[in-house]
Design an enzyme around this catalytic site. Sequence first.
Site, PDB file in Angstrom:
ATOM      1  N   ASP A 213     -38.536  75.863  64.302  1.00  0.00           N
ATOM      2  CA  ASP A 213     -39.511  74.897  63.789  1.00  0.00           C
ATOM      3  C   ASP A 213     -39.206  73.521  64.380  1.00  0.00           C
ATOM      4  OD1 ASP A 213     -41.576  74.390  61.371  1.00  0.00           O
ATOM      5  OD2 ASP A 213     -40.185  72.695  61.515  1.00  0.00           O
TER       6      ASP A 213
ATOM      7  N   TYR B 172     -40.221  65.049  66.654  1.00  0.00           N
ATOM      8  CA  TYR B 172     -38.766  65.249  66.686  1.00  0.00           C
ATOM      9  C   TYR B 172     -38.170  64.931  68.062  1.00  0.00           C
ATOM     10  CZ  TYR B 172     -39.610  68.014  62.392  1.00  0.00           C
ATOM     11  OH  TYR B 172     -40.009  68.453  61.151  1.00  0.00           O
TER      12      TYR B 172
ATOM     13  N   LYS C 277     -45.704  70.616  65.696  1.00  0.00           N
ATOM     14  CA  LYS C 277     -46.599  69.877  64.796  1.00  0.00           C
ATOM     15  C   LYS C 277     -47.150  68.646  65.501  1.00  0.00           C
ATOM     16  CE  LYS C 277     -43.185  71.008  61.230  1.00  0.00           C
ATOM     17  NZ  LYS C 277     -41.861  70.757  61.853  1.00  0.00           N
TER      18      LYS C 277
ATOM     19  N   HIS D 232     -49.026  67.533  61.010  1.00  0.00           N
ATOM     20  CA  HIS D 232     -47.731  67.206  60.393  1.00  0.00           C
ATOM     21  C   HIS D 232     -47.888  66.513  59.035  1.00  0.00           C
ATOM     22  CE1 HIS D 232     -43.347  66.342  61.821  1.00  0.00           C
ATOM     23  NE2 HIS D 232     -43.366  66.506  60.524  1.00  0.00           N
TER      24      HIS D 232
HETATM   25  P1  NDP Z   1     -32.072  70.964  55.322  1.00  0.00           P
HETATM   26  O1  NDP Z   1     -32.398  71.090  53.866  1.00  0.00           O
HETATM   27  O2  NDP Z   1     -32.239  72.136  56.203  1.00  0.00           O
HETATM   28  O3  NDP Z   1     -30.576  70.424  55.393  1.00  0.00           O
HETATM   29  C1  NDP Z   1     -29.950  70.089  56.613  1.00  0.00           C
HETATM   30  C2  NDP Z   1     -28.636  69.349  56.288  1.00  0.00           C
HETATM   31  O4  NDP Z   1     -27.800  70.193  55.504  1.00  0.00           O
HETATM   32  C3  NDP Z   1     -27.849  68.949  57.506  1.00  0.00           C
HETATM   33  O5  NDP Z   1     -27.226  67.717  57.208  1.00  0.00           O
HETATM   34  C4  NDP Z   1     -26.801  70.056  57.653  1.00  0.00           C
HETATM   35  O6  NDP Z   1     -25.606  69.528  58.202  1.00  0.00           O
HETATM   36  C5  NDP Z   1     -26.583  70.458  56.200  1.00  0.00           C
HETATM   37  N1  NDP Z   1     -26.311  71.903  56.065  1.00  0.00           N
HETATM   38  C6  NDP Z   1     -26.991  72.916  56.669  1.00  0.00           C
HETATM   39  N2  NDP Z   1     -26.493  74.098  56.308  1.00  0.00           N
HETATM   40  C7  NDP Z   1     -25.480  73.856  55.457  1.00  0.00           C
HETATM   41  C8  NDP Z   1     -24.567  74.688  54.764  1.00  0.00           C
HETATM   42  N3  NDP Z   1     -24.627  76.009  54.888  1.00  0.00           N
HETATM   43  N4  NDP Z   1     -23.648  74.112  53.962  1.00  0.00           N
HETATM   44  C9  NDP Z   1     -23.595  72.756  53.843  1.00  0.00           C
HETATM   45  N5  NDP Z   1     -24.425  71.919  54.481  1.00  0.00           N
HETATM   46  C10 NDP Z   1     -25.358  72.454  55.285  1.00  0.00           C
HETATM   47  O7  NDP Z   1     -32.882  69.686  55.871  1.00  0.00           O
HETATM   48  P2  NDP Z   1     -34.012  69.388  56.936  1.00  0.00           P
HETATM   49  O8  NDP Z   1     -34.643  68.134  56.476  1.00  0.00           O
HETATM   50  O9  NDP Z   1     -33.506  69.441  58.304  1.00  0.00           O
HETATM   51  O10 NDP Z   1     -35.095  70.560  56.719  1.00  0.00           O
HETATM   52  C11 NDP Z   1     -35.111  71.753  57.465  1.00  0.00           C
HETATM   53  C12 NDP Z   1     -36.271  71.760  58.454  1.00  0.00           C
HETATM   54  O11 NDP Z   1     -37.513  71.566  57.790  1.00  0.00           O
HETATM   55  C13 NDP Z   1     -36.228  70.621  59.474  1.00  0.00           C
HETATM   56  O12 NDP Z   1     -35.218  70.784  60.447  1.00  0.00           O
HETATM   57  C14 NDP Z   1     -37.636  70.659  59.974  1.00  0.00           C
HETATM   58  O13 NDP Z   1     -37.802  71.754  60.867  1.00  0.00           O
HETATM   59  C15 NDP Z   1     -38.403  70.892  58.677  1.00  0.00           C
HETATM   60  N6  NDP Z   1     -38.872  69.619  58.072  1.00  0.00           N
HETATM   61  C16 NDP Z   1     -40.213  69.367  58.069  1.00  0.00           C
HETATM   62  C17 NDP Z   1     -40.736  68.217  57.512  1.00  0.00           C
HETATM   63  C18 NDP Z   1     -42.195  68.008  57.514  1.00  0.00           C
HETATM   64  O14 NDP Z   1     -42.652  66.904  57.207  1.00  0.00           O
HETATM   65  N7  NDP Z   1     -42.991  69.004  57.844  1.00  0.00           N
HETATM   66  C19 NDP Z   1     -39.864  67.180  56.930  1.00  0.00           C
HETATM   67  C20 NDP Z   1     -38.456  67.550  56.934  1.00  0.00           C
HETATM   68  C21 NDP Z   1     -38.001  68.739  57.476  1.00  0.00           C
HETATM   69  P3  NDP Z   1     -25.077  69.859  59.716  1.00  0.00           P
HETATM   70  O15 NDP Z   1     -26.243  69.886  60.638  1.00  0.00           O
HETATM   71  O16 NDP Z   1     -24.153  68.724  59.971  1.00  0.00           O
HETATM   72  O17 NDP Z   1     -24.349  71.183  59.632  1.00  0.00           O
END
Ligand code: NDP
Length: 285
Positions: free
Chosen positions: A49, A54, A79, A112
């Site tokens: 995604d 991005y 998006k 988006h």
């Molecule tokens: P997430 O809820 O996926 O969380 C990501 C964060 O959590 C990062 O800091 C990561 O750290 C940490 N993390 C991931 N896995 C673990 C784990 N197993 N244990 C502990 N910490 C963990 O957040 P996102 O906001 O990135 O959401 C996911 C996806 O949703 C985005 O990447 C995007 O594709 C989409 N999105 C879409 C939006 C929209 O407006 N349509 C808005 C926001 C997100 P690290 O990387 O350091 O491991």
Amino acid sequence: MGPMSTVPTIELNDGHTIPQLGFGVFQIPPEETAEAVGRALEVGYRHVDTAQMYGNEREVGEAVRASGLDRADMFVTTKLSNSDHRPADAREAFERSLSRLGSDYVDLFLIHWPLPMLFDGDYVSTWKTLEELQAEGRARSIGVSNFQVGHLERLATDCDVVPAVNQIELHPYFQNEEVRRYGEAHGIATQAWSPIAQGEVLDDPAIGEIAERVGRSPAQVVLRWHIQRGSIVFPKSTTPARIEENFALFDFELEPEDVARLDALDRGEAGRTGPHPDRFDLVPS
Ligand code: NDP
């Protein structure tokens, strides 16, 4: 490969299928994206995604090609940028995405944000452009993101195609039930963004207690809760061990009472972490 790698698919309202678990790349800098996506593909993820905003579509495309996987075995979502809602702009922006991704189609193209206060709130003409891209076969499925019930109803009244998905903020502290239920009732699959609230829900005592009892991490418990509720998720991580951990969701199940405990963590509007779609009218920096 064992049962851990078996990701269920969800059938969309247009007949295409999407893997229920994918890999999100929001906030992954372009110079780290190819490596992170490459790692995810090695682990077994087949759904990525991304978004024009991005800034890492090119690197997603590179990683997919470098993996040697058949493009047909991959599901790639992007998006439309907030700055390109006008039909001619949307079409050109879509062409640029295909060129950056190095593919002649995307599996899913989303608006988006609805931006109800920009461009006269004319996301209807934007949606009609996505309908055309789908008819041309270059966006296999089309959908929206951050649409509230009112925005979806306007599409239902003024347009032909019902969005295949609505990608919305959804996690235990903000369950977005009204929008999720509307989708369920109208054949629009729900994609849960920030499924672990960017880590904010992982210290919750109830989640910690369940995690300890089932012998899984808090993130796995929360992601499994989404899966059992039928949402599509794509957690983001650049940490190799977490990329693997977040994929290992299909060899255990939560009991109904644990699902109910997670359901009970909803804080309503107070749990929202991102912008409110009705008020968000800016192009983010
Ligand atoms: P997430 O809820 O996926 O969380 C990501 C964060 O959590 C990062 O800091 C990561 O750290 C940490 N993390 C991931 N896995 C673990 C784990 N197993 N244990 C502990 N910490 C963990 O957040 P996102 O906001 O990135 O959401 C996911 C996806 O949703 C985005 O990447 C995007 O594709 C989409 N999105 C879409 C939006 C929209 O407006 N349509 C808005 C926001 C997100 P690290 O990387 O350091 O491991």
